[in-house]
Design a protein around this motif. Structure first.
Motif, short mmCIF file in Angstrom:
data_model
loop_
_atom_site.label_atom_id
_atom_site.label_comp_id
_atom_site.label_asym_id
_atom_site.label_seq_id
_atom_site.Cartn_x
_atom_site.Cartn_y
_atom_site.Cartn_z
N SER A 136 0.87 -1.18 0.00
CA SER A 136 0.00 0.00 0.00
C SER A 136 0.90 1.22 0.00
O SER A 136 1.87 1.28 0.77
CB SER A 136 -0.89 -0.02 1.25
N TYR A 137 0.63 2.17 -0.88
CA TYR A 137 1.41 3.40 -0.94
C TYR A 137 0.48 4.57 -0.63
O TYR A 137 -0.47 4.82 -1.37
CB TYR A 137 2.06 3.58 -2.32
N LYS A 138 0.77 5.24 0.47
CA LYS A 138 -0.06 6.35 0.95
C LYS A 138 -1.53 5.96 0.99
O LYS A 138 -2.42 6.71 0.57
CB LYS A 138 0.16 7.60 0.09
N GLY A 139 -1.78 4.73 1.45
CA GLY A 139 -3.15 4.25 1.60
C GLY A 139 -3.76 3.63 0.36
O GLY A 139 -4.84 3.06 0.44
N THR A 140 -3.10 3.71 -0.79
CA THR A 140 -3.63 3.12 -2.02
C THR A 140 -3.06 1.71 -2.19
O THR A 140 -1.84 1.55 -2.32
CB THR A 140 -3.26 3.98 -3.25
#
Length: 181
Positions: A136-140
């Motif tokens: 997950s990158y910054k919540g994505t």
């Protein structure tokens, strides 16, 4: 030590054209003139050759299998990696990115080794693999299947990765990367 493109070109000049498969046919005249013009010969794999191949296969498995609790993972990377954005990153930069709070839930697995070849003097190797990464990158959330190329160099009898390039990921539901030579 600063890594420069000349190092890659010097390494590539040790490799015969067949090493690059289809890429050799599309290489620039400048690059082609640096490559060996000898025709490819069938190889007899000796115990040393088999050992080299197994060492690189084992290294590929380790560098394309990631678990967040594996503290030795970044010790395996000796060179630079060109990320999907096109931006190169050192081992230290990749570790800092993976340790940041922006990247969470990371895991990765080697799916398949598509190409693996060695220079005639067995000091350089090239691979192309298909691997997966979930994170997950910054919540994505991301669930990627990607292609990664590696260039390896044998230093004091030990294989090290000196350059890598990761493609943009695709969904595991999409067709796998293909065709392969």
């Amino acid at each position: 030590r600063e890594f420069v493109a000349h190092d890659v070109m010097s390494a590539a000049s040790l490799l015969r054209p067949a090493f690059f498969g289809r890429l050799a046919g599309r290489a620039s005249d400048r690059f082609r003139s640096r490559a060996s013009s000898r025709p490819a010969k069938p190889r007899a794999f000796s115990a040393v050759a088999s050992s080299d191949e197994q060492q690189v296969r084992d290294l590929l498995k380790r560098i394309h299998t990631y678990r967040p609790d594996d503290d030795s993972y970044f010790d395996l990377w000796k060179g630079w990696t060109c990320r999907p954005s096109g931006n190169p990153a050192s081992q230290e930069m990749m570790k800092a990115m993976m340790d940041s709070k922006d990247v969470t839930g990371v895991s990765g697995d080697l799916i398949d080794i598509k190409m693996l070849d060695f220079s005639e003097d067995r000091t350089m190797a090239y691979s192309a693999v298909v691997a997966s990464a979930t994170f997950s990158y910054k919540g994505t959330p991301n669930d990627d299947v990607y292609v990664f190329t590696n260039v390896f160099k044998k230093v004091d009898g030990v294989w090290e990765t000196v350059w890598g390039h990761r493609s943009t990921g695709r969904s595991p539901d999409e067709d796998p990367p293909a065709p392969w030579p």
